[in-house]
Design a protein around this motif. Structure first.
Motif, PDB file in Angstrom:
ATOM      1  N   ALA A  90     -87.071 -41.563 -16.212  1.00 13.24           N
ATOM      2  CA  ALA A  90     -87.663 -40.636 -15.251  1.00 13.24           C
ATOM      3  C   ALA A  90     -87.078 -39.232 -15.387  1.00 13.24           C
ATOM      4  CB  ALA A  90     -87.461 -41.158 -13.832  1.00 13.24           C
ATOM      5  N   LEU A  91     -85.807 -39.151 -15.767  1.00 16.04           N
ATOM      6  CA  LEU A  91     -85.156 -37.853 -15.943  1.00 16.04           C
ATOM      7  C   LEU A  91     -85.620 -37.151 -17.205  1.00 16.04           C
ATOM      8  CD1 LEU A  91     -82.973 -35.739 -15.207  1.00 16.04           C
ATOM      9  CD2 LEU A  91     -81.306 -37.195 -16.404  1.00 16.04           C
ATOM     10  N   LYS A  92     -85.937 -37.905 -18.240  1.00 11.66           N
ATOM     11  CA  LYS A  92     -86.276 -37.309 -19.536  1.00 11.66           C
ATOM     12  C   LYS A  92     -87.334 -36.211 -19.462  1.00 11.66           C
ATOM     13  CE  LYS A  92     -87.901 -36.179 -23.402  1.00 11.66           C
ATOM     14  NZ  LYS A  92     -88.318 -34.916 -22.828  1.00 11.66           N
ATOM     15  N   PRO A  93     -88.453 -36.368 -18.746  1.00  9.64           N
ATOM     16  CA  PRO A  93     -89.450 -35.284 -18.746  1.00  9.64           C
ATOM     17  C   PRO A  93     -88.966 -33.993 -18.109  1.00  9.64           C
ATOM     18  CG  PRO A  93     -90.418 -37.357 -17.997  1.00  9.64           C
ATOM     19  CD  PRO A  93     -88.950 -37.556 -18.035  1.00  9.64           C
ATOM     20  N   MET A  94     -87.857 -34.043 -17.392  1.00 13.27           N
ATOM     21  CA  MET A  94     -87.328 -32.828 -16.780  1.00 13.27           C
ATOM     22  C   MET A  94     -86.530 -31.987 -17.764  1.00 13.27           C
ATOM     23  SD  MET A  94     -88.709 -33.453 -14.009  1.00 13.27           S
ATOM     24  CE  MET A  94     -89.515 -34.989 -13.541  1.00 13.27           C
ATOM     25  N   LEU A  95     -86.273 -32.500 -18.968  1.00 12.98           N
ATOM     26  CA  LEU A  95     -85.577 -31.730 -19.996  1.00 12.98           C
ATOM     27  C   LEU A  95     -86.351 -31.822 -21.305  1.00 12.98           C
ATOM     28  CD1 LEU A  95     -83.771 -33.848 -22.050  1.00 12.98           C
ATOM     29  CD2 LEU A  95     -82.702 -34.242 -19.839  1.00 12.98           C
ATOM     30  N   ALA A 156     -79.801 -26.549 -16.970  1.00 17.32           N
ATOM     31  CA  ALA A 156     -80.096 -26.489 -15.534  1.00 17.32           C
ATOM     32  C   ALA A 156     -80.641 -27.811 -14.978  1.00 17.32           C
ATOM     33  CB  ALA A 156     -81.061 -25.343 -15.238  1.00 17.32           C
ATOM     34  N   PRO A 157     -81.596 -28.475 -15.645  1.00 13.83           N
ATOM     35  CA  PRO A 157     -82.035 -29.766 -15.100  1.00 13.83           C
ATOM     36  C   PRO A 157     -80.903 -30.787 -14.998  1.00 13.83           C
ATOM     37  CG  PRO A 157     -83.580 -28.988 -16.761  1.00 13.83           C
ATOM     38  CD  PRO A 157     -82.405 -28.075 -16.808  1.00 13.83           C
ATOM     39  N   LEU A 158     -80.018 -30.818 -16.001  1.00 15.26           N
ATOM     40  CA  LEU A 158     -78.912 -31.772 -15.956  1.00 15.26           C
ATOM     41  C   LEU A 158     -77.884 -31.375 -14.902  1.00 15.26           C
ATOM     42  CD1 LEU A 158     -78.395 -32.569 -19.749  1.00 15.26           C
ATOM     43  CD2 LEU A 158     -79.680 -33.856 -18.027  1.00 15.26           C
ATOM     44  N   PHE A 159     -77.663 -30.087 -14.731  1.00 18.34           N
ATOM     45  CA  PHE A 159     -76.756 -29.608 -13.684  1.00 18.34           C
ATOM     46  C   PHE A 159     -77.254 -30.059 -12.309  1.00 18.34           C
ATOM     47  CE2 PHE A 159     -75.967 -26.328 -10.460  1.00 18.34           C
ATOM     48  CZ  PHE A 159     -74.589 -26.242 -10.480  1.00 18.34           C
ATOM     49  N   TRP A 160     -78.552 -29.874 -12.053  1.00 19.40           N
ATOM     50  CA  TRP A 160     -79.097 -30.258 -10.747  1.00 19.40           C
ATOM     51  C   TRP A 160     -79.200 -31.770 -10.595  1.00 19.40           C
ATOM     52  CZ3 TRP A 160     -78.789 -27.513  -6.681  1.00 19.40           C
ATOM     53  CH2 TRP A 160     -78.721 -26.118  -6.791  1.00 19.40           C
ATOM     54  N   LEU A 166     -82.115 -37.287  -9.228  1.00 18.69           N
ATOM     55  CA  LEU A 166     -83.443 -37.036  -9.785  1.00 18.69           C
ATOM     56  C   LEU A 166     -84.223 -36.000  -8.976  1.00 18.69           C
ATOM     57  CD1 LEU A 166     -85.389 -37.838 -12.058  1.00 18.69           C
ATOM     58  CD2 LEU A 166     -86.262 -39.632 -10.544  1.00 18.69           C
ATOM     59  N   PRO A 167     -84.152 -36.001  -7.628  1.00 19.40           N
ATOM     60  CA  PRO A 167     -84.854 -34.952  -6.878  1.00 19.40           C
ATOM     61  C   PRO A 167     -84.382 -33.545  -7.248  1.00 19.40           C
ATOM     62  CG  PRO A 167     -84.224 -36.728  -5.412  1.00 19.40           C
ATOM     63  CD  PRO A 167     -83.555 -37.009  -6.730  1.00 19.40           C
ATOM     64  N   GLY A 168     -83.081 -33.371  -7.487  1.00 19.03           N
ATOM     65  CA  GLY A 168     -82.579 -32.059  -7.869  1.00 19.03           C
ATOM     66  C   GLY A 168     -83.156 -31.591  -9.188  1.00 19.03           C
ATOM     67  N   ALA A 169     -83.176 -32.482 -10.195  1.00 20.90           N
ATOM     68  CA  ALA A 169     -83.733 -32.125 -11.500  1.00 20.90           C
ATOM     69  C   ALA A 169     -85.222 -31.839 -11.392  1.00 20.90           C
ATOM     70  CB  ALA A 169     -83.473 -33.246 -12.500  1.00 20.90           C
TER      71      ALA A 169
END
Length: 301
Positions: A90-95, A156-160, A166-169
């Motif tokens: 789920a995190l992957k598409p955010m980076l 930035a996505p990983l920082f958040w 996951l909501p932060g990213a």
């Protein structure tokens, strides 16, 4: 440990397979919403600002709520290994490190064939008018985009994610997408975005402030940090100048937006080898972020 493992899963999936299909990509869905909402914003300044802010907040709320619900379900109902795997997916598409790397490399490859080919490929990566650019400024623009998007698309996505899961990213990715689509001080697509996109631009500035400086520190040698502060201030953006200036100083090249700014103006013009070196430096920064933030996640979360 679940959060740390999820972060590493996301980076591994990105390296091996890149982006998911557009039909399944949450950032594509964010873009569709922003395109739909943006086309309905009023033109009068006060109304445009208010409507733009409300549309941004509504979109961010939905994105954050969906990400929070998914994270809760994964962590509440699945064993640790499965939760880490699904949360990482789920995190992957955010980076998007692999896509950024390949797009920058494609500009240099196209430039090796002809200036027109390099300009056309660069136009897929940046929003500026590429027609007046010569081969040198095409290469400078590609390196600038690499440095700036190293922050926006990875750090930035990983920082958040580390700070807010996951909501932060997801909310950061929404904010960055909104800035890319709405954050202009000009007429674009037949609409004046000076006020309609102001909230989106400022929100992206706030959320990207700390990560941009982390990215710069990762790229710039310690001996150049005093110069980094000076060079980063030459751009109008509170954030993008930091990773771009860091890359310029690290490579010893100048990076310019003609008529707007020149970073490390005493540096030489970048050559093809500098693009390859910039990609290697960015790759090492991605690895350093993965290791350091993953370790912090394991310790803190």
């Amino acid at each position: 440990m679940t959060a740390a493992a999820a972060l590493w899963v996301a980076l591994l999936v990105d390296r091996l397979w890149g982006e998911p299909p557009a039909a399944l990509h949450p950032v594509v869905a964010m873009g569709r919403y922003l395109g739909w909402a943006g086309g309905r914003l009023p033109q009068a300044p006060a109304a445009a600002f208010s409507a733009g802010a409300m549309a941004w907040c509504a979109g961010a709320l939905v994105v954050g709520a969906l990400a929070a619900a998914l994270q809760w379900a994964v962590l509440a109902w699945l064993p640790g290994w499965a939760a880490a795997l699904l949360l990482g997916l789920a995190l992957k598409p955010m980076l998007a490190w692999r896509m950024l790397h390949d797009e920058v490399q494609a500009v240099e490859t196209a430039l090796g064939h002809s200036l027109a080919a390099g300009q056309a490929r660069l136009a897929m990566l940046v929003s500026r008018d590429v027609a007046p650019l010569d081969a040198g400024t095409v290469r400078e623009s590609a390196i600038e985009s690499l440095a700036e998007n190293l922050n926006d698309s990875v750090v930035a996505p990983l920082f958040w994610f580390l700070l807010a899961g996951l909501p932060g990213a997801a909310v950061f990715r929404f904010a960055n997408t909104a800035d890319a689509m709405w954050g202009y001080r000009c007429v674009r697509g037949g609409r004046d975005w000076e006020w309609a996109g102001k909230w989106a631009a400022r929100a992206d500035d706030v959320l990207g402030w700390v990560p941009a400086r982390i990215t710069a520190v990762l790229l710039c040698p310690l001996r150049a940090h005093a110069a980094l502060v000076v060079e980063a201030g030459r751009t109008t953006s509170p954030n993008s100048g930091w990773p771009m200036a860091a890359m310029a100083l690290r490579l010893g090249v100048r990076l310019r937006k003609p008529g707007v700014y020149a970073l490390n103006s005493q540096g030489r013009a970048p050559q093809p080898a500098d693009v390859a070196r910039a990609l290697r430096l960015a790759g090492r920064a991605v690895a350093a972020v993965g290791v350091s933030l993953g370790a912090l996640a394991a310790l803190l979360l």
